[in-house]
Design an enzyme around this catalytic site. Structure first.
Site, short mmCIF file in Angstrom:
data_model
loop_
_atom_site.label_atom_id
_atom_site.label_comp_id
_atom_site.label_asym_id
_atom_site.label_seq_id
_atom_site.Cartn_x
_atom_site.Cartn_y
_atom_site.Cartn_z
N HIS A 20 -9.35 1.47 2.30
CA HIS A 20 -9.03 1.93 3.65
C HIS A 20 -10.21 1.57 4.54
O HIS A 20 -11.37 1.78 4.16
CB HIS A 20 -8.82 3.44 3.68
CG HIS A 20 -7.75 3.93 2.74
ND1 HIS A 20 -8.00 4.22 1.41
CD2 HIS A 20 -6.44 4.19 2.95
CE1 HIS A 20 -6.88 4.65 0.85
NE2 HIS A 20 -5.91 4.63 1.75
N HIS A 55 0.85 -1.20 0.00
CA HIS A 55 0.00 0.00 0.00
C HIS A 55 0.88 1.24 0.00
O HIS A 55 1.47 1.60 1.02
CB HIS A 55 -0.91 0.01 1.23
CG HIS A 55 -1.95 1.09 1.21
ND1 HIS A 55 -3.20 0.91 0.67
CD2 HIS A 55 -1.92 2.36 1.66
CE1 HIS A 55 -3.91 2.02 0.79
NE2 HIS A 55 -3.14 2.92 1.40
N ASP A 111 2.13 3.27 3.13
CA ASP A 111 1.27 4.40 2.82
C ASP A 111 2.09 5.40 2.00
O ASP A 111 3.12 5.04 1.43
CB ASP A 111 0.67 5.01 4.09
CG ASP A 111 -0.80 5.37 3.91
OD1 ASP A 111 -1.20 5.70 2.78
OD2 ASP A 111 -1.55 5.31 4.89
N GLU A 153 -8.02 4.38 -7.75
CA GLU A 153 -8.88 4.77 -6.64
C GLU A 153 -10.18 5.40 -7.13
O GLU A 153 -10.20 6.10 -8.14
CB GLU A 153 -8.13 5.74 -5.74
CG GLU A 153 -8.78 5.96 -4.39
CD GLU A 153 -7.86 6.70 -3.44
OE1 GLU A 153 -7.45 6.10 -2.43
OE2 GLU A 153 -7.55 7.89 -3.72
N HIS A 170 1.14 5.38 -1.82
CA HIS A 170 0.62 6.47 -2.64
C HIS A 170 1.81 7.30 -3.12
O HIS A 170 2.43 8.01 -2.32
CB HIS A 170 -0.30 7.38 -1.83
CG HIS A 170 -1.51 6.71 -1.24
ND1 HIS A 170 -2.75 6.79 -1.82
CD2 HIS A 170 -1.66 5.98 -0.12
CE1 HIS A 170 -3.63 6.13 -1.07
NE2 HIS A 170 -2.99 5.63 -0.03
N SER A 195 -18.88 10.87 -2.04
CA SER A 195 -20.01 10.60 -1.15
C SER A 195 -21.28 11.32 -1.58
O SER A 195 -22.35 11.07 -1.01
CB SER A 195 -19.65 11.01 0.28
OG SER A 195 -19.26 12.38 0.34
N GLU A 242 -9.72 3.26 10.01
CA GLU A 242 -8.39 3.83 10.25
C GLU A 242 -8.36 4.71 11.50
O GLU A 242 -7.30 4.89 12.09
CB GLU A 242 -7.99 4.66 9.03
CG GLU A 242 -6.58 5.19 9.06
CD GLU A 242 -6.17 5.85 7.75
OE1 GLU A 242 -5.04 6.34 7.68
OE2 GLU A 242 -6.99 5.86 6.80
#
Length: 407
Positions: A209, A64, A310, A144, A66, A148, A212
């Site tokens: 994710h 994982h 990350d 990705e 980015h 929402s 977290e």
């Protein structure tokens, strides 16, 4: 064909045994591991290298990462997850614009130098696509998707499809496109269902994710807390759209990496131990909150563990050995050598299982993904892995598919 001989060979796998004074023969795959004299005799025409006291091991697998935030050093807020997330919203575009191909290539190179032979790269914008597709490492490229606000689900999905198509055009033996629904607080159920059906139809790997922060757990269980104000940036009337288990249920039948999980109650969550795995990002968890992953609970749930760095948005280094050291230090109640072995297994065989790679251990028929590290003069086998994690910053050599990588 090549043969490497060394004083210590960490075989990896679930048992993680150490071979003393042996050798390994390989082309693109591993052909033999064992007694040096027997292997040298069997493959008399192979290119032979005696590495002396060096250590041969499987390459690490960073599940994982980015790359697109690799320009960050001190622009973001640490200590609280929602405050950090707000700083990502405010500064993310600026950081992404600053993140040149040269910066991303340098970040990737720091992983390779630390012994990483495969990366699960989570891409938000697709800026890192060409760099990763051209990398000598094995790459699983997680496109990705998030959003929402129900009013723009179709628009968000169309943008995701366009980015996925670009990555699919670059698919190769070492580059695999995949899908990353961002998180249960950032993804509308309609968008999540479309993305996961997209993955099912194409038999794609998935990463997300999950749990977290304490803020996320509060949001999913009661619909209250700091996320309410944060999400008003994106939708006027935010509401929690899942419980932890209803979000988890959407990933049924999909090989999925659940990243972080530091607030997960593994006794109550319905993970699939055959298909689901947990990604531990020790530094990120410390910088964005005050809780570390419960490794015993992960093991108790019979879930495979793997390790990720990350991105530099929530880490200070993409050197994988730095991340392994952090994992070693953030679980102080565990016996040191046992924990080091567990971390090493997660960083190799665990990563291979999560990303469905034919690597992670040095055994016949596996990919010849091999790292060589400087050895130690007087270290017992019981402490070798511990000292490797503690004392090492870079590998001496790295082979992926039997080809030596140039840093």
């Amino acid at each position: 064909m090549k043969i490497l001989k060394a004083n210590s060979i960490i075989l990896g796998g679930r048992d993680c045994k150490i071979l003393t004074g042996g050798a390994i023969a390989f082309d693109n795959e591993i052909l033999a591991v064992g007694d040096a004299q027997e292997i040298i005799k069997r493959y008399a025409n192979a290119e032979f290298t005696d590495l002396g006291d060096d250590i041969i091991a499987p390459t690490f697998i960073n599940t994982h990462a980015h790359l697109e935030f690799s320009a960050n050093s001190s622009s973001l807020i640490y200590g609280d997850f929602v405050k950090w997330l707000g700083s990502i919203v405010e500064k993310g575009g600026e950081l992404a614009a600053k993140c040149t191909p040269k910066i991303m290539a340098g970040a990737l190179n720091s992983m390779l130098k630390s012994g990483v032979g495969a990366v699960g790269a989570v891409s938000s914008f697709g800026k890192d696509l060409e760099i990763l597709a051209a990398s000598p490492a094995r790459i699983v490229f997680f496109n990705e998707i998030l959003g929402s606000n129900p009013a723009v689900c179709e628009q968000n999905f169309a943008a995701f499809e366009a980015r996925f198509k670009q990555s699919a055009e670059l698919k190769s033996e070492r580059f695999t496109p995949a899908v990353s629904p961002h998180s249960p607080y950032s993804l509308h159920p309609v968008l999540a269902a479309k993305a996961l059906n997209f993955a099912r139809e194409r038999d794609l790997l998935v990463s997300t994710h999950f749990l977290e922060s304490s803020h996320e757990l509060e949001w999913l269980t009661s619909g209250t807390g700091a996320f309410s104000a944060h999400l008003k940036r994106f939708t006027p009337t935010p509401a929690s759209m899942y419980s932890p288990n209803t979000y988890l249920a959407m990933f049924a039948g999909l090989r999925t990496l659940f990243t972080h999980c530091v607030w997960a109650d593994f006794t109550k969550l319905n993970f699939d131990s055959e298909l689901h795995s947990v990604t531990h990002c020790a530094v990120s968890n410390r910088l964005l909150g005050a809780r570390s992953l419960d490794l015993s609970a992960v093991k108790g749930a019979n879930l495979s563990l793997n390790i990720g760095t990350d991105g530099l948005s929530s880490n200070i280094s993409l050197n994988f050995l730095d991340e392994m050291r952090a994992a070693l230090m953030t679980h102080p109640n565990r016996e040191l050598n046992d924990l080091a072995r567990e971390i090493f297994i997660a960083a190799t065989a665990g990563g291979a299982r999560a990303l469905n790679l034919n690597s992670g251990e040095l055994s016949i028929g596996k990919f010849a993904d091999i790292a060589v590290f400087k050895g130690f003069a007087d270290v017992s086998q019981s402490e070798l892995i511990t000292q490797l994690i503690l004392q090492t910053k870079e590998c001496e050599r790295l082979y992926v598919g039997g080809e030596r990588v140039k840093f």
